[in-house]
Design a protein around this motif. Structure first.
Motif, PDB file in Angstrom:
ATOM      1  N   LEU A 124       2.950  25.974  -7.584  1.00  0.00           N
ATOM      2  CA  LEU A 124       3.131  27.025  -8.584  1.00  0.00           C
ATOM      3  C   LEU A 124       3.036  28.409  -7.984  1.00  0.00           C
ATOM      4  O   LEU A 124       3.673  29.341  -8.442  1.00  0.00           O
ATOM      5  N   LEU A 170      -3.106  37.192   0.231  1.00  0.00           N
ATOM      6  CA  LEU A 170      -2.028  37.532  -0.674  1.00  0.00           C
ATOM      7  C   LEU A 170      -2.211  36.652  -1.903  1.00  0.00           C
ATOM      8  O   LEU A 170      -2.171  35.423  -1.802  1.00  0.00           O
ATOM      9  N   GLY A 171      -2.506  37.281  -3.023  1.00  0.00           N
ATOM     10  CA  GLY A 171      -2.658  36.531  -4.269  1.00  0.00           C
ATOM     11  C   GLY A 171      -1.654  37.051  -5.275  1.00  0.00           C
ATOM     12  O   GLY A 171      -0.995  38.062  -5.033  1.00  0.00           O
ATOM     13  N   LEU A 172      -1.561  36.371  -6.405  1.00  0.00           N
ATOM     14  CA  LEU A 172      -0.561  36.792  -7.391  1.00  0.00           C
ATOM     15  C   LEU A 172      -1.116  37.840  -8.347  1.00  0.00           C
ATOM     16  O   LEU A 172      -0.436  38.320  -9.227  1.00  0.00           O
ATOM     17  N   ARG A 173      -2.384  38.157  -8.178  1.00  0.00           N
ATOM     18  CA  ARG A 173      -2.916  39.349  -8.836  1.00  0.00           C
ATOM     19  C   ARG A 173      -4.082  39.847  -7.997  1.00  0.00           C
ATOM     20  O   ARG A 173      -4.455  39.222  -7.009  1.00  0.00           O
ATOM     21  N   ARG A 174      -4.654  40.973  -8.424  1.00  0.00           N
ATOM     22  CA  ARG A 174      -5.587  41.645  -7.530  1.00  0.00           C
ATOM     23  C   ARG A 174      -6.996  41.095  -7.548  1.00  0.00           C
ATOM     24  O   ARG A 174      -7.782  41.408  -6.666  1.00  0.00           O
ATOM     25  N   ALA A 175      -7.339  40.373  -8.556  1.00  0.00           N
ATOM     26  CA  ALA A 175      -8.671  39.779  -8.602  1.00  0.00           C
ATOM     27  C   ALA A 175      -8.544  38.418  -9.247  1.00  0.00           C
ATOM     28  O   ALA A 175      -7.591  38.156  -9.966  1.00  0.00           O
ATOM     29  N   ASP A 176      -9.530  37.568  -8.967  1.00  0.00           N
ATOM     30  CA  ASP A 176      -9.538  36.250  -9.582  1.00  0.00           C
ATOM     31  C   ASP A 176      -8.223  35.516  -9.349  1.00  0.00           C
ATOM     32  O   ASP A 176      -7.642  34.953 -10.265  1.00  0.00           O
TER      33      ASP A 176
END
Lengths: 289, 778
Positions: free
Chosen positions: A260, A185-191
């Protein structure tokens, strides 16, 4: 911004590399440099000596050796993602490598570097924990193999001594019928650095239960195995009740920080969701579920 | 969820047929960008060039008690170290640049280098120029800086309280505006319901691809030349003022800009470079790192906006009382105007008889805030469009019905009493955006699908009491090619290309045979700033005017050649010809010779002036503020993962009336890009500052959307032909961003049934809101 001054060695053999590491205090191996260079630019690290291991042939590639999958430490994340052997024996590692950073970073970053750097959020760590991997270390004075669940000691701290080089990651070929999956689970889909990541690997039913591995990233000072969650599933049927119990156990085993990217509260919520979601399809796809 | 909408046919518009304008031609700047041959500011080097670095304050509030540069100066290879003591009184002008005919606001200037007091983290303190970048960095590290931290204030509401640490003036108030229209008390009394909500928006970083950069040198005339990426070549005046030299001794040679979004509207590296070049007599280069760009330049203003709206059961709004607080950061910069913008737009594109708006911007020890695409409009829209949905919910009507009951119409007055002369296609744009979403995606147990939309209005062109002007020179060369000279900074939005397409249309010269010289303060006629969605409107007109004059001369001479009246001749495809009998034609190159022989001018310098008005009434906020407005809408469909809080944008459709699309491909690019930026504003972008210290110092922490994160927004371009720009064009640069974020916010609320009153709508905020909601319902 420039880099701090350093001496660069580019050995062409492993022995040469190990000699340099043994004789140069503060020497740091560099492969893809996707983490190290960033830290050097930001002056968080200023190693006086860098040892580029990129010219050492033997250090990269995926092979089978004595019932084990062996991944050279300098194998890039992109190479692992594309490897048929990995796809065949450990699709969860393929999945993790496909979600790792971005294509340009995957082309440079190596699995050895990802492990050596010991970020709690390292995306290859939970799959390797779930696969019972071990880390091969070599130095001028000898070689040793450390199980990966004993390799990580803390945030950016590992078993590796300064004079040692990670040469390979190896794990036993999972038994026929083993199911494994990875999610982050990241805060955007890449990087995106993982807010929470999880890997599960569930073996076929066997006498005395089944092999269950649940590993989590970014929820403790090191990537961890959620052993109580594993126990909740190792005997008895894997039904919705067992899955919920495992998810709950995993959340309680984590000791996430608030930063953060997310609070400790949110990370525990996310672990529950991720573990449930990883387990349900595994169960649905099996006859013993 | 929004139901099906009926899309009515557009009103009949009579757009004159054109040959070049209105076609999606390949932009004149496209090839260079595609193959990497475009030269940006950081790409320039010169012989004997020095490299500069800036020492910046590590603390947000403090006193400089010691500053010793001796050790830094003694490092071999260091050419120059400058501190505030070396430039007595040098001030950085932060007010509206350019030929506005307005005096600079008192107290708006900031120190070029901090001398005694530091007011934000990253405030510049000393400059170094050295033979190599590495040496300059080493010298920065060798400067002995001793600071005493002083109590700071990190919240605008705190800053306005008595006894708060003083950052600006006596009371930290950087600006106040108010609007008083009708009788709000009476309007509230007439309402069946009063709906009140408070909305919050964070600091946002421009995050353009290209960090600030430039090279400066002193030429053989003693003129300081500065090659720099900027939205404002007229900053040569600010540079001259800061250095205490005549304005004609500074020349800004602008480069193609790798993104501006308002962040390169203020002075960036120019004054530092000019000071170092003057001091050393050598070329000096300064390129900010990404991390330096983050702390050195402005941010979008955080706002807290409270709407109190009186509404009838049928959705008609009877009164609006709106309060706004904005964070100016450490220095004023363009805050007063951004605040004015948000204030004047506060009610949205709605007809409201009784309005009271009070706004204030307070100084804090935080990053300074200034222009950012939309200029306060996006913050206002996030509040007014979420409020409209909340009103709809409160009265039990669907959101479109409520808006329709209140939409402005052509000829209506805005909240400041400005009559809208152009078409107001709110109905036309909103129905098309919503219809564009198509069939709804079904929800699942853990994935709730919602839809939302937002209407908006944004101005194009500068505040009319600035008395804005633009100039352009257009000429036909003897071989039939055309040249434009116009000081337009091209910030990547196709500013230069639009001018070429307009000249191409009027002169009949094919686009690939038009060359434009732009953005040089010494040799291209001043065209004003590439800000405020003004360049097509202003410089488009200037080019139109100049090209029309040349066209007239060509038509007259061709008419003589053909022995017909000038009305019988036209220009196209590099030729002049008799209308209806194109066998009678002459190449423009052939026509140029007799013109030259007869002394007929084939070039003209034209001046375009926007409408000039006086200011608004300070007590009531009533008066005209902008030349005209763009109207449009965006609709989105999202899926909210109710277990992780993640929001996925499934579909996005934007529909804008651009008046007339000069280049529809470029317009589409603006809409898709602006929408992507707005979707990021809604869902992920937040420049986090804690006690004055940035917590998101690089692109690893400050997340901007990648190409994987959102689907490309479908762009529906409408052309009412009613704008005040050339060929009836309106503006689209800033407007493209505005409706995206409120549309997403409304879609999320639709999906989960709970309003999240702040952006970005992060997974954690979604999950926390749902937990709170569950408890309340408990």
């Amino acid at each position: 911004m420039t880099l701090p001054k350093f001496e660069l060695h580019r050995p062409e053999s492993l022995d040469e590399a190990l000699d340099i590491l043994a004789s140069s205090p503060g020497a740091v191996p560099i492969a893809g440099g996707t983490a190290l260079i960033v830290d050097m630019r930001g002056r968080r690290l200023s190693p006086p000596v860098l040892v580029d291991i990129g010219l050492i042939d033997r250090l990269s590639g995926v092979r089978i050796e004595g019932g084990e999958v062996v991944i050279g430490a300098a194998t890039t994340i992109a190479e692992i993602k594309e490897s048929d052997l990995i796809a065949q024996h450990s699709p969860l590692l393929s999945e993790a490598c496909g979600l790792f950073a971005s294509p340009s970073v995957r082309n440079r970053a190596t699995i050895g570097g990802n492990i050596a750097y010991a970020s709690p959020a390292a995306d290859t760590a939970p799959p390797l924990l779930a696969l019972d991997a071990s880390v091969e270390l070599a130095s001028a004075s000898g070689r040793r193999t450390v199980p990966i669940d004993r390799f990580f000691l803390g945030v950016r701290r590992t078993e590796r001594r300064d004079d040692e080089l990670i040469t390979a990651i190896r794990f036993p070929i999972p038994a026929e019928g083993t199911e494994g999956r990875f999610r982050k689970l990241g805060l955007r889909r890449a990087d995106a650095i993982s807010v929470v990541s999880a890997a599960v690997s569930i073996g076929p039913p066997a006498d005395g239960g089944r092999r269950v591995r649940i590993a989590l990233g970014a929820v403790a000072p090191t990537p961890i195995r959620a052993r109580r969650a594993e126990e909740a599933l190792s005997a008895g049927p894997i039904d919705e009740g067992a899955i919920l119990a495992a998810a709950e156990a995993a959340a309680s085993e984590a000791s996430p920080v608030s930063d953060l990217r997310g609070s400790d509260w949110y990370r525990r919520e996310a672990i529950r969701a991720l573990v449930r979601r990883l387990l349900r399809p595994v169960v649905e796809g099996r006859s013993d579920g | 969820m929004i139901g099906k909408v009926e899309v009515k046919p557009l009103p009949k518009v009579d757009l004159p047929p054109l040959r070049q304008v209105g076609r999606p031609l390949r932009r004149v700047d496209a090839l260079g960008k595609a193959v990497g041959s475009t030269v940006y500011a950081a790409d320039f080097s010169m012989p004997n060039m020095l490299h500069a670095k800036v020492l910046r304050s590590p603390v947000p509030s403090g006193r400089i008690v010691g500053l010793n540069v001796d050790r830094a100066r003694s490092i071999p290879g260091v050419a120059c170290v400058l501190t505030a003591r070396d430039l007595p009184g040098a001030k950085l002008s932060t007010d509206m640049p350019g030929q506005t005919g307005r005096k600079e606001r008192a107290g708006s200037a900031a120190p070029v280098l901090a001398r005694d007091v530091v007011r934000f983290q990253g405030e510049p303190i000393a400059l170094v120029a050295a033979e190599m970048e590495e040496i300059a960095e080493e010298a920065i590290g060798a400067i002995e800086l001793e600071m005493e931290e002083t109590p700071g204030v990190f919240d605008p509401e705190e800053a306005l309280k008595p006894g708060a640490p003083k950052v600006y003036g006596d009371d930290n108030v950087v600006a106040r505006w108010k609007i008083r229209k009708g009788d709000v008390e009476k309007g509230m009394a007439e309402a069946d319901l009063i709906v009140e909500n408070t909305f919050r928006m964070p600091f946002v970083e421009h995050a353009y691809l290209e960090p600030e950069a430039g090279v400066a040198w002193v030429d053989d005339q003693g003129v300081i030349n500065i090659r720099v990426c900027t939205q404002v070549v007229e900053h040569f005046r600010s540079v001259a003022k800061a250095l205490g030299i005549p304005q004609n001794k500074v020349r800004i040679r602008g480069t193609m800009v790798g993104g501006g979004f308002g962040g390169k509207e203020d002075v960036t590296v120019e004054i530092f470079l000019a000071l170092l070049a003057r001091e050393t007599g050598r070329p000096v280069k300064l390129v900010y790192t990404r991390e330096e760009s983050f702390v050195a330049q402005s941010k979008r203003h955080p706002f807290v906006i409270t709407h109190r709206t009186g509404v009838k059961r049928d959705g008609r709004i009877t009164a609006a009382k709106i309060d706004m607080i904005a964070d100016s950061g450490a220095y004023p910069y363009l805050t007063p105007y951004v605040l004015l913008y948000a204030t004047a737009m506060a009610t949205g594109p709605y007809r409201i008889e009784n309005v009271s708006v009070d706004s204030v911007a307070a100084a804090t020890n935080q990053p300074f805030t200034s222009a950012f695409r939309g200029f306060g409009g996006p913050q206002a829209a996030l509040a007014y469009e979420q409020q409209m949905d909340e009103i709809a919910k409160a009265v039990g009507l669907d959101p479109l019905t409520v808006r329709r009951a209140n939409y402005l119409r052509r000829g209506d007055e805005t909240a400041t009493g400005q009559r809208i002369a152009s078409e107001v296609w709110l109905e036309e744009t909103v129905t098309r955006a919503i219809a564009g979403l198509g069939e709804p995606t079904p929800s699942s147990k853990t994935r709730k699908v919602g839809r939302g939309f937002a209407s908006y209005f944004q101005s194009y062109g500068r505040i009319t009491w600035f008395h804005d002007t633009s100039r352009a020179w257009v000429g036909l060369e003897l071989d039939g090619t055309a040249t434009i000279r116009c000081g337009v900074p091209d910030i990547g939005a196709g500013q230069a290309n639009s001018l070429c397409q307009i000249a191409s249309e009027l002169l009949g010269v094919p686009l690939e045979r038009v060359t434009v010289y732009a953005t040089d303060s010494a040799v291209t006629p001043l065209a004003g700033t590439s800000t405020a969605t003004r360049q097509l409107y202003m410089s488009g007109h200037a080019v139109h005017k100049a090209a029309s004059a040349v066209r007239k001369n060509l038509l007259d001479r061709a008419a003589v050649h053909f022995g017909v009246g000038p009305d019988a001749v036209d220009l196209a495809d590099g030729r002049a010809f008799v209308k209806g009998d194109e066998s009678r034609s002459i190449g423009l190159d052939e026509l140029a010779s007799p013109c030259a022989a007869d002394g007929i001018p084939l070039s003209t310098l034209a001046l375009f002036t926007a409408p000039f008005t006086d200011g608004i009434d300070p007590e009531t906020g009533q008066g005209d503020i902008w030349p005209d407005f763009t109207f449009g809408a965006q609709a989105v469909e999202v899926a909210v993962d109710i277990e992780t809080g993640q929001v996925e944008v499934l579909k996005s459709v934007a529909c804008h009336d651009v008046g007339r699309a000069i280049n529809p491909a470029a317009v589409r690019g603006q809409i898709i890009g602006g929408s992507h930026q707005g979707l990021g504003y809604a869902l992920m972008e937040e420049y986090i500052v804690k006690d004055g210290i940035t917590q998101t110092p690089s692109l690893a922490e400050y997340l901007v959307p990648t190409s994987c994160d959102f689907p490309a927004t479908e762009a529906i371009i409408l052309e009412s032909g009613s704008g005040v720009g050339p060929f009836g064009a309106k503006g689209i640069g800033e407007p493209a961003l505005t409706p995206a974020a409120p549309a997403v916010a409304n879609a999320v609320a639709d999906a989960i049934g709970i309003r999240i009153h702040e952006v970005p709508i992060t997974p954690e905020r979604v999950l926390a809101a749902m937990k709170r909601g569950a408890r309340w319902r408990g």
